[in-house]
Design an enzyme around this catalytic site. Structure first.
Site, mmCIF file in Angstrom:
data_model
loop_
_atom_site.group_PDB
_atom_site.id
_atom_site.type_symbol
_atom_site.label_atom_id
_atom_site.label_comp_id
_atom_site.label_asym_id
_atom_site.label_seq_id
_atom_site.Cartn_x
_atom_site.Cartn_y
_atom_site.Cartn_z
ATOM 1 N N ASP A 341 0.847 -1.186 0.000
ATOM 2 C CA ASP A 341 0.000 0.000 0.000
ATOM 3 C C ASP A 341 0.890 1.246 0.000
ATOM 4 O O ASP A 341 1.905 1.291 0.701
ATOM 5 C CB ASP A 341 -0.859 -0.044 1.273
ATOM 6 C CG ASP A 341 -1.896 1.049 1.322
ATOM 7 O OD1 ASP A 341 -2.771 1.051 0.437
ATOM 8 O OD2 ASP A 341 -1.831 1.905 2.230
ATOM 9 N N GLU A 370 1.511 0.287 -4.920
ATOM 10 C CA GLU A 370 1.020 1.563 -5.431
ATOM 11 C C GLU A 370 2.218 2.509 -5.525
ATOM 12 O O GLU A 370 2.773 2.902 -4.500
ATOM 13 C CB GLU A 370 -0.004 2.160 -4.461
ATOM 14 C CG GLU A 370 -1.307 1.397 -4.373
ATOM 15 C CD GLU A 370 -2.297 2.092 -3.439
ATOM 16 O OE1 GLU A 370 -3.416 2.370 -3.875
ATOM 17 O OE2 GLU A 370 -1.941 2.348 -2.273
#
Ligand code: CA
Length: 654
Positions: A341, A370
């Site tokens: 993340d 990400e």
């Protein structure tokens, strides 16, 4: 004068604190936390700023007084240690640290492997006893090439909580171990459905112990995605049948992994090392105040995560923590990959150390993240693991938001359309996605929506997707952005969007339920919304069975044909060429022979226009049809001269 003095005094304190932090010795051993045996339990904790460290033991996971308190002894490199003789499996414990003359809160150590209710106390655990039957023989499916992965992003609770799931263990890890489960129309759900769909990797939203949701509350439903870490190295309690006994959640998570592996499915863990759910009261801050975080020049927590804090992966002990944590999940739980993340919050060097450490023990590990942050960071931009630096990341892929928003329009502008929903000006972003964000001579990078240059030189470094848990589901986005469009037309848009994803080079990624038009009723940020918004409605599989079958066939097409899964940029440059086409049409040709595909020559055509368009017969003559206007057809030699609006055509020569 007085005020000036106070400020000067605090500045001195601040500088001193900063200096101390830099001289904290890093611990180089590998025995932080609990080392359990049947004859003793050793505890070692890194607390270099502490003047005293206490370990308190409890009979229960919550409530009651400590029945025993031990003071730890100072040991090497900022650590404190003690050993408790005897077998204490099942005993709960906490640490507390005296810092600047004050006792901080009792917390589990950051390395805790088992915790009780709400993660407030750690638990001494005999990990061997948490292994399900047959665990020693558990084997992960092998991932030959990164681009073979077809990822399916799923939330544990969403998978089973709906009344129509047919699963007994609703909302639990165990729900996903059940087989033979059916929706009300008798079609398979849960694990059987995943196998039927044909995806290779199940990416589960956070299942480490997170802070939201009260684990002692079993009657009233609670919901959270789980992006607020509490105890990184233990599974979440609300997904277990008993949150109080730390061993139960471990065993049930392992049962899930085992059930998936038996069916040939790999498991990807969503990890959130970029911040902690709590800030001042986090376990990190109660053990070594401020060390694990980045701070701004004025002493505030830097907040690149928009969650109140950001961790400092570049610091020796945060880096060590992350590396040891991922290794632990692979070794103990047989996890097959990680999704990071807000990976842009982490530094490139740490990410590469993580990748190298994991590759050593699991050469086919699947890693992606990400490649962005959610706010400003104190970490210099050129050190961040951003998508623009994907070529510096070894074996770690980044999400292609260029493709995602090129297909359906910006996720930040609900009404904006993309190529598959009628905005044909986004064609170049689709081409960028088709070549997996690599360098290709026929892509005009200046016209790509976000990135004006390739991210990477390797298709295995890019995640091709159109939708994930964030933002509106694809089906909702289509509905919001195409007012006035008929249902049939929207279904074609949806099918076109998924056709682009599943034929693009790179690693395919699908959001759970997209294969049968999942809706979250127009709620774009459903992280804490009720089951009525988030649960997967398994009866949609029956209602939209045509879409399900199409996606299933796209997946089997991708698996059967290596031309859609080329492994190098050079292969793509040599064997993928875009064909001349009219406005709103994208056509490209794949040289299947060159990559050992049974189809020697393949053409893929997408029409982003609402109306049917002619296909250039000087190219398509002599090809057989595999997909005609978003439908698989049995091999036909009829030459196609028309492509319908919002549709995909796939042709081949064998
Ligand atoms: Ca929890």
């Amino acid at each position: 004068m007085k005020l000036f003095f106070v400020i000067a005094f605090f500045s001195v304190l601040h500088i001193r604190a900063k200096a101390q932090e830099n001289i904290y010795p890093a611990y180089t051993g590998n025995d932080l936390g609990l080392i359990y045996s049947k004859t003793s339990s050793q505890f070692r904790i890194w607390a270099p700023a502490a003047t005293k460290v206490r370990l308190s033991f409890y009979k229960n996971s919550t409530g009651g007084d400590a029945y025993k308190i031990i003071e730890l002894k100072r040991s090497v490199q900022g650590t404190w240690i003690t050993t408790l003789p005897g077998n204490h499996a099942g005993t709960y414990y906490t640490f507390s640290v005296e810092h600047n003359g004050k006792w901080l809160d009792e917390v589990p150590d950051p390395y805790a492997k088992a915790v009780g209710t709400n993660g407030k106390r750690a638990m001494i655990v005999d990990l061997a006893k948490t292994n399900p039957d047959g665990w020693a023989a558990d084997k992960s499916p092998v991932l030959k090439n990164l681009t073979d992965a077809i990822i399916y992003e799923l939330h544990v609770r969403d998978a089973s909580i709906d009344a129509g799931s047919g699963m007994a263990n609703k909302g639990k890890f165990l729900g996903l171990t059940e087989t033979g489960t059916k929706n009300t129309a008798g079609q398979s759900t849960g694990l059987d459905h995943l196998v039927q769909l044909g995806v290779t990797h199940i990416h589960l939203l956070p299942f480490f112990d997170y802070n939201s949701n009260d684990e002692s509350e079993t009657q009233n439903p609670q919901y959270n995605w789980g992006y607020d870490p509490l105890n990184y190295n233990t599974p979440e309690g609300t997904y277990a049948t008993n949150a109080a006994d730390g061993a139960v959640r471990i065993k049930e998570m392992k049962q899930l992994v085992q059930a998936f592996h038996k069916k040939g499915l790999a498991v990807v863990m969503d990890v959130v090392y970029n911040h902690t759910g709590l800030t001042a009261k986090s376990n990190f801050n109660q053990i070594v105040p401020d060390y694990y975080y980045r701070k701004t020049k004025d002493g505030k927590y830097s907040d690149a995560t928009a969650c109140g804090n950001e961790t400092a992966s570049e610091k020796a002990m945060m880096r060590k923590f992350m590396i040891e944590s991922v290794l632990y999940w692979v070794k103990e739980y047989h996890v097959d990959g990680f999704r990071f993340d807000l990976m842009g919050v982490h530094d490139i060097e740490t990410m590469n150390m993580i990748s190298a450490a994991l590759k050593k023990i699991k050469p086919d590990i699947l890693l992606y993240g990400e490649g962005w942050t959610a706010g400003e960071s104190t970490l210099p931009e050129n050190k961040r693991a951003l998508k623009k630096y994907a070529s510096q990341l070894n074996n770690i892929a980044v999400f292609s938001d260029d493709l995602r928003d090129g297909i359906k329009g910006s996720v930040f502008e609900a009404k904006e359309r993309g190529f598959a929903t009628g905005d044909i000006t986004k064609a170049e972003s689709i081409k960028f996605g088709i070549v997996a964000a690599t360098q290709h001579p026929q892509v005009d990078y200046k016209k790509v929506n976000y990135s004006k240059a390739p991210y990477t030189n390797s298709p295995g470094s890019v995640i091709s997707y159109v939708e994930c848990h964030d933002n509106n589901t694809l089906w909702d986005k289509i509905a919001i952005s195409t007012p006035g469009a008929a249902n049939e037309e929207r279904i074609n848009m949806h099918k076109l969007a998924l056709s682009i994803v599943l034929t693009s080079q790179g690693i395919s990624f699908l959001h759970a339920g997209t294969e049968f038009l999942r809706s979250k009723k127009g709620i774009e940020n459903s992280y804490n919304k009720p089951d009525s918004i988030n649960a997967i409605d398994w009866n949609l599989k029956t209602v939209n069975n045509d879409v399900f079958k199409y996606v299933q066939q796209l997946i089997s097409l991708r698996k059967a044909h290596p031309a859609f899964r080329m492994q190098t940029q050079t292969q793509i440059q040599r064997n993928l060429s875009f064909l001349p086409a009219s406005s709103g049409i994208i056509g490209y040709r794949l040289n299947g022979s060159a990559v050992n595909d049974t189809w020697k020559d393949i053409q893929v055509w997408f029409n982003g226009n609402a109306t049917e368009q002619p296909l250039p017969t000087q190219w398509t003559a002599g090809y057989k049809t595999a997909v005609l206007d978003n439908e698989f057809v049995t091999a036909t030699s009829v030459e196609q001269s028309i492509i319908k609006g919002y549709s995909c055509v796939i042709l081949y020569r064998d």
